[in-house]
Design a protein around this motif. Structure first.
Motif, PDB file in Angstrom:
ATOM      1  N   MET A   1      10.858  71.228  73.765  1.00  0.00           N
ATOM      2  CA  MET A   1       9.568  71.842  73.427  1.00  0.00           C
ATOM      3  C   MET A   1       9.515  72.163  71.933  1.00  0.00           C
ATOM      4  O   MET A   1      10.465  72.727  71.386  1.00  0.00           O
ATOM      5  N   PHE A   2       8.427  71.765  71.287  1.00  0.00           N
ATOM      6  CA  PHE A   2       8.237  72.041  69.863  1.00  0.00           C
ATOM      7  C   PHE A   2       7.266  73.202  69.693  1.00  0.00           C
ATOM      8  O   PHE A   2       6.321  73.351  70.475  1.00  0.00           O
ATOM      9  N   LYS A   3       7.483  73.989  68.658  1.00  0.00           N
ATOM     10  CA  LYS A   3       6.566  75.095  68.375  1.00  0.00           C
ATOM     11  C   LYS A   3       5.195  74.541  67.991  1.00  0.00           C
ATOM     12  O   LYS A   3       4.169  74.946  68.508  1.00  0.00           O
ATOM     13  N   ASP A   4       5.195  73.600  67.025  1.00  0.00           N
ATOM     14  CA  ASP A   4       3.953  72.978  66.567  1.00  0.00           C
ATOM     15  C   ASP A   4       4.290  71.682  65.850  1.00  0.00           C
ATOM     16  O   ASP A   4       5.456  71.266  65.780  1.00  0.00           O
ATOM     17  N   ARG A   5       3.278  71.028  65.294  1.00  0.00           N
ATOM     18  CA  ARG A   5       3.500  69.737  64.626  1.00  0.00           C
ATOM     19  C   ARG A   5       4.326  69.889  63.351  1.00  0.00           C
ATOM     20  O   ARG A   5       5.059  68.977  62.972  1.00  0.00           O
ATOM     21  N   THR A   6       4.203  71.018  62.687  1.00  0.00           N
ATOM     22  CA  THR A   6       4.980  71.255  61.460  1.00  0.00           C
ATOM     23  C   THR A   6       6.472  71.284  61.765  1.00  0.00           C
ATOM     24  O   THR A   6       7.281  70.630  61.096  1.00  0.00           O
ATOM     25  N   GLN A   7       6.852  72.040  62.784  1.00  0.00           N
ATOM     26  CA  GLN A   7       8.266  72.099  63.171  1.00  0.00           C
ATOM     27  C   GLN A   7       8.763  70.721  63.601  1.00  0.00           C
ATOM     28  O   GLN A   7       9.860  70.300  63.230  1.00  0.00           O
ATOM     29  N   ALA A   8       7.944  70.014  64.375  1.00  0.00           N
ATOM     30  CA  ALA A   8       8.320  68.674  64.836  1.00  0.00           C
ATOM     31  C   ALA A   8       8.553  67.737  63.655  1.00  0.00           C
ATOM     32  O   ALA A   8       9.499  66.948  63.648  1.00  0.00           O
ATOM     33  N   GLY A   9       7.699  67.847  62.653  1.00  0.00           N
ATOM     34  CA  GLY A   9       7.833  67.008  61.460  1.00  0.00           C
ATOM     35  C   GLY A   9       9.113  67.279  60.694  1.00  0.00           C
ATOM     36  O   GLY A   9       9.785  66.355  60.218  1.00  0.00           O
ATOM     37  N   LYS A  10       9.473  68.547  60.587  1.00  0.00           N
ATOM     38  CA  LYS A  10      10.712  68.916  59.878  1.00  0.00           C
ATOM     39  C   LYS A  10      11.945  68.377  60.612  1.00  0.00           C
ATOM     40  O   LYS A  10      12.891  67.890  59.988  1.00  0.00           O
ATOM     41  N   LEU A  11      11.916  68.477  61.932  1.00  0.00           N
ATOM     42  CA  LEU A  11      13.033  67.958  62.728  1.00  0.00           C
ATOM     43  C   LEU A  11      13.128  66.434  62.627  1.00  0.00           C
ATOM     44  O   LEU A  11      14.216  65.864  62.557  1.00  0.00           O
ATOM     45  N   LEU A  12      11.964  65.795  62.588  1.00  0.00           N
ATOM     46  CA  LEU A  12      11.925  64.335  62.465  1.00  0.00           C
ATOM     47  C   LEU A  12      12.431  63.897  61.092  1.00  0.00           C
ATOM     48  O   LEU A  12      13.158  62.903  60.973  1.00  0.00           O
ATOM     49  N   ALA A  13      12.057  64.642  60.060  1.00  0.00           N
ATOM     50  CA  ALA A  13      12.492  64.323  58.692  1.00  0.00           C
ATOM     51  C   ALA A  13      14.012  64.323  58.576  1.00  0.00           C
ATOM     52  O   ALA A  13      14.605  63.484  57.890  1.00  0.00           O
ATOM     53  N   ALA A  14      14.658  65.247  59.289  1.00  0.00           N
ATOM     54  CA  ALA A  14      16.123  65.324  59.261  1.00  0.00           C
ATOM     55  C   ALA A  14      16.752  64.064  59.831  1.00  0.00           C
ATOM     56  O   ALA A  14      17.824  63.631  59.384  1.00  0.00           O
TER      57      ALA A  14
END
Length: 210
Positions: free
Chosen positions: A1-14
């Motif tokens: 579960m992701f908090k929002d799209r911003t958090q998801a983007g940061k995790l994806l960037a990693a």
């Protein structure tokens, strides 16, 4: 579960750090993919653009994608019951809508060339993968050196399809039971045109400041 799209983007960037030294480009699927893609483009230092393509639906079932079109190219899977005149009409209508999107989101900015680049296509999630598959067909015509699909959440069905067409597919979450993309975000508000413009402009301002 992701908090929002911003958090998801940061995790994806990693997960995409290995491409940081490539000559690359991030393409966001509007509108929901833009906040996710912004985080990736900012982290990798890549230009960010929106995917200006739309699917071409079957005349008897519009949701069924038989291809896709961009402003300059198109890709169609031949179907016996789809006449060329229908494709031409669809191309005209789709490109009129894409021109409006281009003007709204990109202004007078000329789209980046894809040839020879690592192109990372990002959405906030993939359910069936059919629309994205048709978009990939158009992107491949631009001759990127590498095509990467990166999403926070994908169904197993979509992942299998996408793996056949892209050089790499990254999905942070592939649930056993898929209930729709929004079910895996705590906050999944609809992204507005203004937000898309904000993120695209924000990255542009960061580049000028740098």
């Amino acid at each position: 579960m992701f908090k929002d799209r911003t958090q998801a983007g940061k995790l994806l960037a990693a997960k995409l750090q290995k491409y940081k030294n490539d000559q690359g480009l991030v393409l966001a699927v509007p509108r929901g993919g833009v906040p996710v893609a912004y985080q990736v483009a900012r982290e990798l230092g890549f230009p960010l653009e929106v995917v200006l393509t739309k699917k071409i639906g079957h005349p008897n079932h519009k949701e069924y994608a038989i291809g896709a079109a961009s402003l300059t190219d198109h890709f169609v899977i031949p179907h016996r019951d789809v006449p060329p005149a229908y494709i031409e009409r669809e191309l005209t209508a789709i490109r009129a809508r894409l021109k409006e999107m281009s003007q709204k989101f990109m202004g007078d900015h000329e789209p980046e060339k894809l040839e020879g680049k690592t192109v990372i296509v990002i959405d906030d999630g993939v359910a069936t993968g059919n629309t994205l598959l048709s978009t990939i067909g158009v992107i491949k015509k631009g001759k990127p050196a590498k095509l990467v699909i990166a999403v926070p959440i994908a169904s197993r069905e979509a992942l299998i399809k996408l793996h056949k067409e892209a050089d790499e597919v990254i999905a942070l979450l592939v649930p056993e039971e898929f209930y729709g993309v929004g079910a895996f975000y705590e906050h999944f508000n609809e992204v507005s045109d203004d937000e898309v413009q904000f993120y695209l402009g924000k990255l542009g301002r960061l580049k000028k400041a740098g």
